[in-house]
Design an enzyme around this catalytic site. Structure first.
Site, PDB file in Angstrom:
ATOM      1  N   ALA A 141     -55.857  -7.497 -27.760  1.00 50.79           N
ATOM      2  CA  ALA A 141     -56.602  -8.499 -28.534  1.00 50.79           C
ATOM      3  C   ALA A 141     -56.752  -8.129 -30.002  1.00 50.79           C
ATOM      4  CB  ALA A 141     -57.981  -8.717 -27.920  1.00 50.79           C
ATOM      5  N   ALA A 142     -55.928  -7.210 -30.483  1.00 48.22           N
ATOM      6  CA  ALA A 142     -56.056  -6.786 -31.878  1.00 48.22           C
ATOM      7  C   ALA A 142     -55.866  -7.956 -32.835  1.00 48.22           C
ATOM      8  CB  ALA A 142     -55.049  -5.678 -32.177  1.00 48.22           C
ATOM      9  N   GLY A 143     -54.877  -8.796 -32.572  1.00 43.10           N
ATOM     10  CA  GLY A 143     -54.636  -9.952 -33.430  1.00 43.10           C
ATOM     11  C   GLY A 143     -55.775 -10.948 -33.392  1.00 43.10           C
ATOM     12  N   ASP A 144     -56.414 -11.087 -32.236  1.00 43.81           N
ATOM     13  CA  ASP A 144     -57.544 -12.003 -32.121  1.00 43.81           C
ATOM     14  C   ASP A 144     -58.753 -11.478 -32.884  1.00 43.81           C
ATOM     15  OD1 ASP A 144     -56.035 -13.694 -30.474  1.00 43.81           O
ATOM     16  OD2 ASP A 144     -56.589 -12.545 -28.690  1.00 43.81           O
TER      17      ASP A 144
END
Length: 271
Positions: free
Chosen positions: A218-221
């Site tokens: 979920a880094a991009g989120d």
């Protein structure tokens, strides 16, 4: 600083996650892995992230009537996201995720009920801004773009024909699919950080703080939510980009999707 009101329109999934020492090669079977079920979906992840960062958030999304729905919604309810999700006869969306010891991932999504979120279902409320992704039908994303007072788009997963936005967030692959030049684009570069491009010209760049990589799911989120919330709060582009890189780095240092998302205090501490 006023608390921003943000509506997120996007996907709700249950992530079925397997953690292994390495990712399998095509045709290869690995054993000895660990399994977990974690609430996910780009829409839900970004809604939870924005709420933890201090925004007042509602999520417009869709789940099924099956036993997976309650698990998929648990993180949203815990974060205090306003309940605006619909129920479909289709199954709740599922993401099959493999994570290796370095935090690299492979992800395959079965959209299920997310594909039933239609343009006529969109209720943006009294939002200051709206954030959308592309794990829901394209015509629904287009309708959100028409209605939103300020429209932010995470153009993921990659597909052609994404509508114009005040800011479009993409990785390298999604940037290639984006097509025509956009007024303002944030290109994420993984461990190298991110760059803001205005009319194709670089206007800001930031690098993430060093962390031990555990899971990049979920880094991009986390990055997208922090960037949008920071901009809606009225922060300068450079500060917003630095905070977004820190939020993404924090998420990489923790296991799971919504379980890894930072609060505003945790972002400040990492900076």
């Amino acid at each position: 600083m006023a608390r921003p009101q943000l509506t997120v329109v996007g996907s709700i999934n249950l992530d079925l996650v397997v953690r292994s020492e390495r990712l399998p090669r095509p045709g290869e079977t690995l054993t000895g892995a660990r399994f977990a079920r974690v609430p996910g979906g780009k829409g839900a992840n970004q809604a939870v992230a924005a709420a933890r960062l201090g925004a007042q958030v509602r999520l417009v999304g869709c789940v099924g009537r099956d036993e997976l729905a309650e698990e998929a919604l648990a993180g949203l309810r815990e974060a205090g996201v306003e309940e605006r999700w619909l129920v479909s006869e289709a199954p709740t969306g599922v993401a099959l995720i493999t994570v290796d010891a370095e935090g690299e991932t492979t992800i395959v999504v079965a959209p299920g009920a997310n594909a039933d979120l239609r343009p006529e279902d969109v209720d943006l409320g009294d939002a200051d801004a709206v954030l959308c992704q592309q794990e829901i039908p394209a015509d629904t994303v287009a309708r959100v773009a028409e209605l939103a007072p300020r429209f932010f788009l995470n153009a993921a997963p990659a597909r052609a024909g994404a509508p114009p936005a005040e800011l479009t967030v993409v990785n390298r692959l999604e940037f290639e699919a984006l097509g025509a030049r956009r007024a303002l684009v944030c290109l994420t570069l993984g461990a190298e950080g991110a760059v803001l491009l205005e009319d194709g010209e670089e206007v800001a760049r930031a690098e993430p703080p060093a962390v031990h990589a555990v899971d990049g799911t979920a880094a991009g989120d986390a990055f997208t939510a922090c960037l949008v919330v920071s901009l809606v709060e009225g922060r300068a582009r450079e500060e917003a980009l630095r905070r977004a890189c820190a939020a993404g780095a924090f998420a990489v240092s923790r296991f799971g999707a919504q379980t890894s998302l930072p609060t505003a205090e945790e972002v400040d501490a990492l900076l």
